[in-house]
Design a protein around this motif. Sequence first.
Motif, PDB file in Angstrom:
ATOM      1  N   GLY A 192     110.268  45.445  95.804  1.00 47.88           N
ATOM      2  CA  GLY A 192     111.384  44.567  95.502  1.00 47.88           C
ATOM      3  C   GLY A 192     112.513  45.310  94.828  1.00 47.88           C
ATOM      4  O   GLY A 192     112.315  46.360  94.218  1.00 47.88           O
ATOM      5  N   LEU A 193     113.720  44.723  94.949  1.00 47.65           N
ATOM      6  CA  LEU A 193     114.898  45.342  94.374  1.00 47.65           C
ATOM      7  C   LEU A 193     115.005  45.030  92.890  1.00 47.65           C
ATOM      8  O   LEU A 193     114.633  43.956  92.430  1.00 47.65           O
ATOM      9  CB  LEU A 193     116.145  44.857  95.110  1.00 47.65           C
ATOM     10  CG  LEU A 193     116.234  45.215  96.596  1.00 47.65           C
ATOM     11  CD1 LEU A 193     117.503  44.630  97.197  1.00 47.65           C
ATOM     12  CD2 LEU A 193     116.203  46.728  96.783  1.00 47.65           C
ATOM     13  N   ILE A 194     115.556  45.988  92.163  1.00 45.51           N
ATOM     14  CA  ILE A 194     115.752  45.866  90.726  1.00 45.51           C
ATOM     15  C   ILE A 194     117.164  45.366  90.446  1.00 45.51           C
ATOM     16  O   ILE A 194     118.120  45.783  91.095  1.00 45.51           O
ATOM     17  CB  ILE A 194     115.522  47.224  90.035  1.00 45.51           C
ATOM     18  CG1 ILE A 194     114.031  47.588  90.076  1.00 45.51           C
ATOM     19  CG2 ILE A 194     116.045  47.235  88.615  1.00 45.51           C
ATOM     20  CD1 ILE A 194     113.734  48.997  89.622  1.00 45.51           C
ATOM     21  N   ALA A 195     117.304  44.455  89.480  1.00 44.59           N
ATOM     22  CA  ALA A 195     118.616  44.036  88.987  1.00 44.59           C
ATOM     23  C   ALA A 195     118.865  44.713  87.649  1.00 44.59           C
ATOM     24  O   ALA A 195     117.999  44.716  86.766  1.00 44.59           O
ATOM     25  CB  ALA A 195     118.678  42.523  88.836  1.00 44.59           C
ATOM     26  N   LEU A 196     120.054  45.292  87.504  1.00 45.18           N
ATOM     27  CA  LEU A 196     120.370  46.074  86.303  1.00 45.18           C
ATOM     28  C   LEU A 196     121.868  45.958  86.054  1.00 45.18           C
ATOM     29  O   LEU A 196     122.671  46.344  86.912  1.00 45.18           O
ATOM     30  CB  LEU A 196     119.968  47.531  86.538  1.00 45.18           C
ATOM     31  CG  LEU A 196     120.047  48.537  85.400  1.00 45.18           C
ATOM     32  CD1 LEU A 196     119.132  48.136  84.259  1.00 45.18           C
ATOM     33  CD2 LEU A 196     119.681  49.926  85.905  1.00 45.18           C
ATOM     34  N   THR A 197     122.270  45.403  84.911  1.00 50.97           N
ATOM     35  CA  THR A 197     123.697  45.232  84.632  1.00 50.97           C
ATOM     36  C   THR A 197     124.101  45.971  83.362  1.00 50.97           C
ATOM     37  O   THR A 197     123.267  46.264  82.498  1.00 50.97           O
ATOM     38  CB  THR A 197     124.058  43.741  84.466  1.00 50.97           C
ATOM     39  OG1 THR A 197     123.477  43.245  83.247  1.00 50.97           O
ATOM     40  CG2 THR A 197     123.552  42.920  85.642  1.00 50.97           C
ATOM     41  N   ASP A 198     125.408  46.246  83.258  1.00 48.09           N
ATOM     42  CA  ASP A 198     125.994  46.845  82.054  1.00 48.09           C
ATOM     43  C   ASP A 198     125.326  48.160  81.666  1.00 48.09           C
ATOM     44  O   ASP A 198     125.068  48.418  80.486  1.00 48.09           O
ATOM     45  CB  ASP A 198     125.934  45.870  80.872  1.00 48.09           C
ATOM     46  CG  ASP A 198     126.646  44.576  81.171  1.00 48.09           C
ATOM     47  OD1 ASP A 198     127.870  44.618  81.352  1.00 48.09           O
ATOM     48  OD2 ASP A 198     125.975  43.527  81.234  1.00 48.09           O
ATOM     49  N   VAL A 199     125.061  48.974  82.649  1.00 45.68           N
ATOM     50  CA  VAL A 199     124.464  50.286  82.390  1.00 45.68           C
ATOM     51  C   VAL A 199     125.578  51.276  82.052  1.00 45.68           C
ATOM     52  O   VAL A 199     126.624  51.313  82.708  1.00 45.68           O
ATOM     53  CB  VAL A 199     123.690  50.781  83.628  1.00 45.68           C
ATOM     54  CG1 VAL A 199     123.091  52.158  83.364  1.00 45.68           C
ATOM     55  CG2 VAL A 199     122.613  49.788  84.002  1.00 45.68           C
ATOM     56  N   ARG A 200     125.359  52.096  81.040  1.00 48.17           N
ATOM     57  CA  ARG A 200     126.322  53.145  80.704  1.00 48.17           C
ATOM     58  C   ARG A 200     125.925  54.423  81.442  1.00 48.17           C
ATOM     59  O   ARG A 200     124.748  54.786  81.498  1.00 48.17           O
ATOM     60  CB  ARG A 200     126.339  53.408  79.203  1.00 48.17           C
ATOM     61  CG  ARG A 200     126.700  52.209  78.375  1.00 48.17           C
ATOM     62  CD  ARG A 200     126.900  52.577  76.923  1.00 48.17           C
ATOM     63  NE  ARG A 200     128.183  53.249  76.726  1.00 48.17           N
ATOM     64  CZ  ARG A 200     128.552  53.819  75.576  1.00 48.17           C
ATOM     65  NH1 ARG A 200     127.707  53.848  74.551  1.00 48.17           N
ATOM     66  NH2 ARG A 200     129.731  54.382  75.468  1.00 48.17           N
ATOM     67  N   LEU A 201     126.923  55.091  82.012  1.00 50.16           N
ATOM     68  CA  LEU A 201     126.681  56.320  82.757  1.00 50.16           C
ATOM     69  C   LEU A 201     127.694  57.373  82.313  1.00 50.16           C
ATOM     70  O   LEU A 201     128.897  57.114  82.267  1.00 50.16           O
ATOM     71  CB  LEU A 201     126.787  56.051  84.258  1.00 50.16           C
ATOM     72  CG  LEU A 201     126.395  57.209  85.195  1.00 50.16           C
ATOM     73  CD1 LEU A 201     125.741  56.652  86.439  1.00 50.16           C
ATOM     74  CD2 LEU A 201     127.615  58.047  85.573  1.00 50.16           C
ATOM     75  N   HIS A 202     127.197  58.551  81.954  1.00 49.96           N
ATOM     76  CA  HIS A 202     128.040  59.667  81.541  1.00 49.96           C
ATOM     77  C   HIS A 202     127.771  60.846  82.473  1.00 49.96           C
ATOM     78  O   HIS A 202     126.609  61.127  82.801  1.00 49.96           O
ATOM     79  CB  HIS A 202     127.726  60.100  80.106  1.00 49.96           C
ATOM     80  CG  HIS A 202     127.667  58.969  79.124  1.00 49.96           C
ATOM     81  ND1 HIS A 202     128.790  58.364  78.601  1.00 49.96           N
ATOM     82  CD2 HIS A 202     126.606  58.334  78.557  1.00 49.96           C
ATOM     83  CE1 HIS A 202     128.437  57.408  77.763  1.00 49.96           C
ATOM     84  NE2 HIS A 202     127.112  57.377  77.720  1.00 49.96           N
TER      85      HIS A 202
END
Length: 239
Positions: free
Chosen positions: A198-208
């Motif tokens: 199944g697909l993962i839901a992921l919000t407001d992730v910080r990426l540098h």
Amino acid sequence: VIATASEEPQRSEETYVRAFLDLGAGQARPLRLQTRAEANSDAAVAALDAATGVFVTGGDQMRIATILGGTRIDSRLHARLSEEGLVLAGTSAGAAMMSSTMVLGGDDASVSTTSVRTGPGMEFLSGVLIDMHFVERGRLKRLLSAVAMYPHQLGLGIDEDTAILVDGDRFEVIGSGSVTVVDAGRSEVIRVPEDTEGLIALTDVRLHVLPTGYTFELTGRRPMQVRSAVGAGDREESP
């Protein structure tokens, strides 16, 4: 040089011993550890105690964990790293094994529970997940999947010809590529399916994305930029 992960340990040992000697090391030699008996032997511990640095080659990171995990060599590496300033380095599998949770593989083209396989690492650097050959092999979705499953850990994706130099609670990026940091600490929604697919839901992730000249505070989860080579002692927070 420890080539436990390699299917051709002699070849890996010769390659890296020659590389370190060419770089100016006073001495460089292999420490062959292909069985747990060897990793528990007096001879191996004595060889390790005589070293100022240890380099772990690439290959299969699970071999490192199953052969070295919990042995006298494992315990001595941890002790010398924390108490005596031993330099411990690794490439590919030798870097992936450093974290508490180890990325073992996975190549699905989605952010999902099937995109990554993980297992217990060697815990030389806690609080992170390390993935290698990052940009070259397109592993962002794999690392996002892993961080969603272990959101208390920072995801570190390290490009080829690139390294992080860890000193205490901070690392510095060196090399010609970049280090991608994935931080789900402030994420408001993380949904990981309970079943195996199944697909993962992921919000407001910080990426540098940090090239050479940047440092990162692990506990504060904050990137910093070195102002200049002249004023390397002064640092400013990046935007």
